[in-house]
Design a protein around this motif. Structure first.
Motif, PDB file in Angstrom:
ATOM      1  N   ASN A 178       0.819  -1.218   0.000  1.00 19.09           N
ATOM      2  CA  ASN A 178       0.000   0.000   0.000  1.00 19.09           C
ATOM      3  C   ASN A 178       0.852   1.267   0.000  1.00 19.09           C
ATOM      4  N   ARG A 179       2.061   1.191  -0.549  1.00 17.08           N
ATOM      5  CA  ARG A 179       2.965   2.347  -0.557  1.00 17.08           C
ATOM      6  C   ARG A 179       2.304   3.571  -1.187  1.00 17.08           C
ATOM      7  N   ALA A 180       1.563   3.387  -2.245  1.00 17.41           N
ATOM      8  CA  ALA A 180       0.954   4.528  -2.938  1.00 17.41           C
ATOM      9  C   ALA A 180      -0.475   4.796  -2.485  1.00 17.41           C
ATOM     10  N   GLY A 181      -0.931   4.113  -1.475  1.00 12.04           N
ATOM     11  CA  GLY A 181      -2.329   4.225  -1.091  1.00 12.04           C
ATOM     12  C   GLY A 181      -2.711   5.473  -0.340  1.00 12.04           C
ATOM     13  N   PHE A 182      -1.752   6.282   0.069  1.00  7.09           N
ATOM     14  CA  PHE A 182      -2.064   7.471   0.844  1.00  7.09           C
ATOM     15  C   PHE A 182      -1.926   8.745   0.028  1.00  7.09           C
ATOM     16  N   THR A 183      -1.593   8.654  -1.253  1.00  3.77           N
ATOM     17  CA  THR A 183      -1.376   9.831  -2.080  1.00  3.77           C
ATOM     18  C   THR A 183      -2.178   9.710  -3.359  1.00  3.77           C
ATOM     19  N   SER A 184      -2.902  10.771  -3.691  1.00  2.00           N
ATOM     20  CA  SER A 184      -3.693  10.748  -4.917  1.00  2.00           C
ATOM     21  C   SER A 184      -2.784  10.889  -6.131  1.00  2.00           C
ATOM     22  N   ALA A 185      -3.303  10.528  -7.284  1.00  2.00           N
ATOM     23  CA  ALA A 185      -2.523  10.624  -8.510  1.00  2.00           C
ATOM     24  C   ALA A 185      -2.238  12.083  -8.848  1.00  2.00           C
ATOM     25  N   GLN A 186      -1.024  12.353  -9.316  1.00  2.00           N
ATOM     26  CA  GLN A 186      -0.650  13.711  -9.695  1.00  2.00           C
ATOM     27  C   GLN A 186      -1.036  13.935 -11.154  1.00  2.00           C
ATOM     28  N   THR A 187      -1.855  14.963 -11.386  1.00  2.00           N
ATOM     29  CA  THR A 187      -2.353  15.209 -12.741  1.00  2.00           C
ATOM     30  C   THR A 187      -1.646  16.367 -13.430  1.00  2.00           C
ATOM     31  N   LYS A 188      -0.979  17.225 -12.646  1.00  2.00           N
ATOM     32  CA  LYS A 188      -0.279  18.351 -13.248  1.00  2.00           C
ATOM     33  C   LYS A 188       1.126  18.433 -12.654  1.00  2.00           C
ATOM     34  N   ASP A 189       2.053  18.940 -13.461  1.00  2.00           N
ATOM     35  CA  ASP A 189       3.430  19.017 -13.013  1.00  2.00           C
ATOM     36  C   ASP A 189       3.608  19.951 -11.822  1.00  2.00           C
ATOM     37  N   ASP A 190       2.750  20.961 -11.717  1.00  2.00           N
ATOM     38  CA  ASP A 190       2.921  21.955 -10.654  1.00  2.00           C
ATOM     39  C   ASP A 190       2.027  21.670  -9.444  1.00  2.00           C
ATOM     40  N   VAL A 191       1.412  20.502  -9.412  1.00  2.00           N
ATOM     41  CA  VAL A 191       0.522  20.155  -8.308  1.00  2.00           C
ATOM     42  C   VAL A 191       1.194  19.092  -7.436  1.00  2.00           C
ATOM     43  N   VAL A 192       1.282  19.389  -6.147  1.00  2.00           N
ATOM     44  CA  VAL A 192       1.847  18.415  -5.219  1.00  2.00           C
ATOM     45  C   VAL A 192       0.740  17.462  -4.781  1.00  2.00           C
ATOM     46  N   PRO A 193       0.966  16.141  -4.871  1.00  2.00           N
ATOM     47  CA  PRO A 193      -0.088  15.191  -4.470  1.00  2.00           C
ATOM     48  C   PRO A 193      -0.493  15.406  -3.018  1.00  2.00           C
ATOM     49  N   THR A 194      -1.772  15.292  -2.764  1.00  2.00           N
ATOM     50  CA  THR A 194      -2.270  15.434  -1.393  1.00  2.00           C
ATOM     51  C   THR A 194      -2.678  14.076  -0.839  1.00  2.00           C
ATOM     52  N   ARG A 195      -2.550  13.921   0.464  1.00  2.00           N
ATOM     53  CA  ARG A 195      -2.893  12.650   1.091  1.00  2.00           C
ATOM     54  C   ARG A 195      -4.400  12.463   1.128  1.00  2.00           C
ATOM     55  N   CYS A 196      -4.841  11.290   0.822  1.00  2.00           N
ATOM     56  CA  CYS A 196      -6.249  10.943   0.859  1.00  2.00           C
ATOM     57  C   CYS A 196      -6.505  10.081   2.082  1.00  2.00           C
ATOM     58  N   MET A 197      -7.415  10.506   2.945  1.00  2.00           N
ATOM     59  CA  MET A 197      -7.667   9.810   4.203  1.00  2.00           C
ATOM     60  C   MET A 197      -8.989   9.049   4.217  1.00  2.00           C
ATOM     61  N   GLU A 198      -9.932   9.400   3.333  1.00  2.00           N
ATOM     62  CA  GLU A 198     -11.188   8.660   3.290  1.00  2.00           C
ATOM     63  C   GLU A 198     -11.856   8.843   1.918  1.00  2.00           C
ATOM     64  N   ARG A 199     -12.665   7.859   1.542  1.00  2.00           N
ATOM     65  CA  ARG A 199     -13.348   7.861   0.246  1.00  2.00           C
ATOM     66  C   ARG A 199     -12.382   8.146  -0.900  1.00  2.00           C
ATOM     67  N   CYS A 200     -11.222   7.513  -0.835  1.00  2.00           N
ATOM     68  CA  CYS A 200     -10.185   7.763  -1.833  1.00  2.00           C
ATOM     69  C   CYS A 200     -10.502   7.049  -3.144  1.00  2.00           C
ATOM     70  N   LYS A 201     -10.000   7.611  -4.209  1.00  2.00           N
ATOM     71  CA  LYS A 201     -10.170   6.985  -5.517  1.00  2.00           C
ATOM     72  C   LYS A 201      -9.305   5.737  -5.589  1.00  2.00           C
ATOM     73  N   PRO A 202      -9.742   4.733  -6.336  1.00  2.00           N
ATOM     74  CA  PRO A 202      -8.928   3.503  -6.472  1.00  2.00           C
ATOM     75  C   PRO A 202      -7.563   3.831  -7.050  1.00  2.00           C
TER      76      PRO A 202
END
Length: 202
Positions: A178-202
């Motif tokens: 689950n290494r990647a399970g706490f960070t949402s996918a990065q869609t833009k180069d200038d956007v830092v991924p944010t941690r997802c704590m509930e109702r996260c996307k697969p």
């Protein structure tokens, strides 16, 4: 002529004023204001050894892991004597919580959050055991014992083979399911991924 209530109020005001004056006097002569802390014998500068005793945190990347090593087999023996009362014979349940299992359940209606299914970093297993386990004697385990217990739990969760030996180098290289399970996918180069704590996307 003061009434009873008036006298009581006057006494209270006088008491508050006396305390305020007293505190003002203390502040004026406090060690912090005069630089004379030595005269009271309070406090001391911690030694490097004392600081080292509290500086036990381990980073996700493995920073802070001590020297030492432990095998899955050694961990199994330790678990049988120090951990089964709270976590069951093989870590699959007990009053202290389930440590093993839960693979593939995080997206279900009843996710089973264990070391193998949920935790993103193997180094956190070491850090937590070292700080908090066993519950009645936290911090009592030697580094070799903590490495061994970590190796055993990772093996029980299907992450390490039965002949694995962990140390500071090999533990930091373990990649959790689950290494990647706490960070949402990065869609833009200038956007830092944010941690997802509930109702996260697969």
């Amino acid at each position: 002529m003061f009434t009873r209530e008036g006298r009581r109020l006057a006494l209270n005001v006088a008491a508050v004023a006396a305390v305020a004056i007293s505190m003002t006097g203390c502040a004026a002569t406090s060690p912090m204001n005069t630089g004379t802390s030595a005269r009271y014998g309070l406090g001391s500068t911690p030694t490097p050894a004392q600081i080292a005793g509290w500086n036990i945190d381990v980073s996700p990347e493995g920073g802070g892991l001590p020297a030492g090593a432990g095998s899955v087999a050694q961990g199994a023996a330790l678990f049988a004597t120090k951990c089964v009362a709270c976590h069951g014979a093989t870590g699959e349940g007990g009053p202290g919580g389930q440590l093993v299992g839960g693979a593939g359940t995080l997206a279900s209606a009843k996710p089973v959050r264990t070391i193998g299914s949920f935790w993103p970093y193997a180094t956190t297993v070491y850090d937590y055991i070292h700080r908090a386990m066993p519950w009645d004697k936290p911090g009592s385990l030697a580094p070799n014992e903590v490495y061994a217990l970590t190796a055993y739990l990772l093996n029980r969760n299907g992450i390490l083979p039965a002949d694995a030996v962990l140390d500071a180098s090999t533990l930091a290289q373990v990649k959790m399911p689950n290494r990647a399970g706490f960070t949402s996918a990065q869609t833009k180069d200038d956007v830092v991924p944010t941690r997802c704590m509930e109702r996260c996307k697969p």
